[in-house]
Scaffold this active site. Structure first.
Site, PDB file in Angstrom:
ATOM      1  N   ARG A 204      -8.780  36.906  21.015  1.00 39.91           N
ATOM      2  CA  ARG A 204      -8.040  35.592  20.830  1.00 39.91           C
ATOM      3  C   ARG A 204      -8.765  34.316  19.452  1.00 39.91           C
ATOM      4  NH1 ARG A 204      -5.503  38.615  21.860  1.00 39.91           N
ATOM      5  NH2 ARG A 204      -3.323  38.678  23.937  1.00 39.91           N
TER       6      ARG A 204
ATOM      7  N   SER B 286       1.631  32.479  26.050  1.00 41.50           N
ATOM      8  CA  SER B 286       0.641  32.074  26.766  1.00 41.50           C
ATOM      9  C   SER B 286      -0.387  30.673  26.435  1.00 41.50           C
ATOM     10  CB  SER B 286      -0.216  33.351  26.887  1.00 41.50           C
ATOM     11  OG  SER B 286       0.196  34.249  27.048  1.00 41.50           O
TER      12      SER B 286
ATOM     13  N   GLU C 112      -5.075  28.702  24.967  1.00 36.51           N
ATOM     14  CA  GLU C 112      -5.308  29.696  23.832  1.00 36.51           C
ATOM     15  C   GLU C 112      -4.251  28.998  22.712  1.00 36.51           C
ATOM     16  OE1 GLU C 112      -2.494  33.630  22.925  1.00 36.51           O
ATOM     17  OE2 GLU C 112      -3.515  33.407  25.300  1.00 36.51           O
TER      18      GLU C 112
END
Length: 299
Positions: free
Chosen positions: A173, A223, A293
């Protein structure tokens, strides 16, 4: 704040713009207040000039894709949207080049139609090609770094440059783009020829998993938290008894505890309070520090 030069560039390229633009409908969370000026870039040349003006005039700016991983309260500056006009998709042998504004689902479908495998894990992620590269999007054991070959970008000096996959620093990420301020124009991906029926079956299988396990019927950022090393965020949250927990219109999904959803009328403050509560509970009960995130913007 004087936006005369930005408006001049917009008029030059017949590029739409709007002052005091409300951003909520440009994000998958359906939350967002105003930005000072919203611009829809309609060509690479336009985008280069817009960035040049912002940088030379020290105007705060934010590059917006499909807003699928974004929680925004407001932005005091210029929001430059990179959309369909910068979303051309081309196929050359085993490679696909996607403009930054291309919907990731459209790129996956182009791969399918050309019997090219490697993007199945990305099917159903509601972002853009540029956004996916920026955050190294992934799911079900795969990431865009597995197939990324190169990218065209606008560097800090306004030059269009090409970067290799190694130079992009793709990790979980994360990419170098979050640090160097480069603007992604396109990404080229190297795929593998495979039977179209097999690719379609895999895409359908993974999409059904999303429908079965994720709260796709509600607005969200996907998420909410990154996966902590050695753990799963959703499991930690559920073990702390937070499944279904609500603050205002924001809720920990009852279907998947890793998602904070907008049940209706949720505000930026609702989500942030709920996120803070989750992080605190997991830290106290499990000794694990959760990291968001989603990208959080408030300036």
């Amino acid at each position: 704040m004087d936006h005369a030069q930005i408006k001049a560039v917009c008029n030059k390229y017949n590029c739409p713009f709007e002052e005091n633009f409300v951003l909520a409908n440009r994000t998958s969370m359906k939350i967002g207040g105003e930005c000072d000026l919203f611009v829809e870039a309609n060509s690479e040349e336009c985008l280069v000039e817009l960035l040049k003006v912002c940088r030379e005039s020290s105007l705060p700016y934010f590059l917006l894709g499909r807003g699928s991983n974004l929680l925004i309260r407001r932005f005091g500056g210029v929001v430059i949207a990179i959309g369909a006009a910068l979303g051309t998709i081309t196929v050359d042998g085993n490679t696909i080049t996607a403009g930054a504004g291309a919907a990731l689902s459209a790129v996956c479908n182009a791969a399918l139609e050309n019997s090219l495998s490697g993007m199945e894990c990305l099917y159903g992620i509601p972002g853009s090609a540029g956004g996916a590269l920026y955050m190294n999007a992934g799911a079900y054991g795969g990431e865009i770094k597995d197939i990324a070959k190169s990218a065209r970008c606008i560097d800090g000096s306004g030059n269009v440059v090409e970067m290799t996959a190694e130079e992009m620093g793709l990790s979980y990420r994360h990419s170098v783009f979050s640090e160097n301020g480069f603007c992604i124009l396109s990404v080229t991906m190297e795929l593998i020829p495979r039977d179209k029926a097999e690719i379609r079956a895999k895409m359908d299988e993974l999409m059904q998993k999303r429908r079965d396990k994720q709260p796709l019927e509600f607005p969200s950022c996907g998420s909410t938290f990154k996966r902590p090393e050695g753990y799963f965020a959703a499991a930690l949250i559920e073990e702390c008894g937070l499944k279904g927990c609500m603050v205002g219109g924001a809720q920990v999904s009852e279907k998947h505890s890793g998602f904070v959803i907008n049940r209706g009328g949720a505000t930026f403050e609702d989500v942030m309070e709920l996120v803070g509560h989750i992080k605190s509970a997991v830290r106290e009960q499990k000794g694990v520090e959760l990291e968001c995130e989603m990208l959080i913007v408030d300036r």
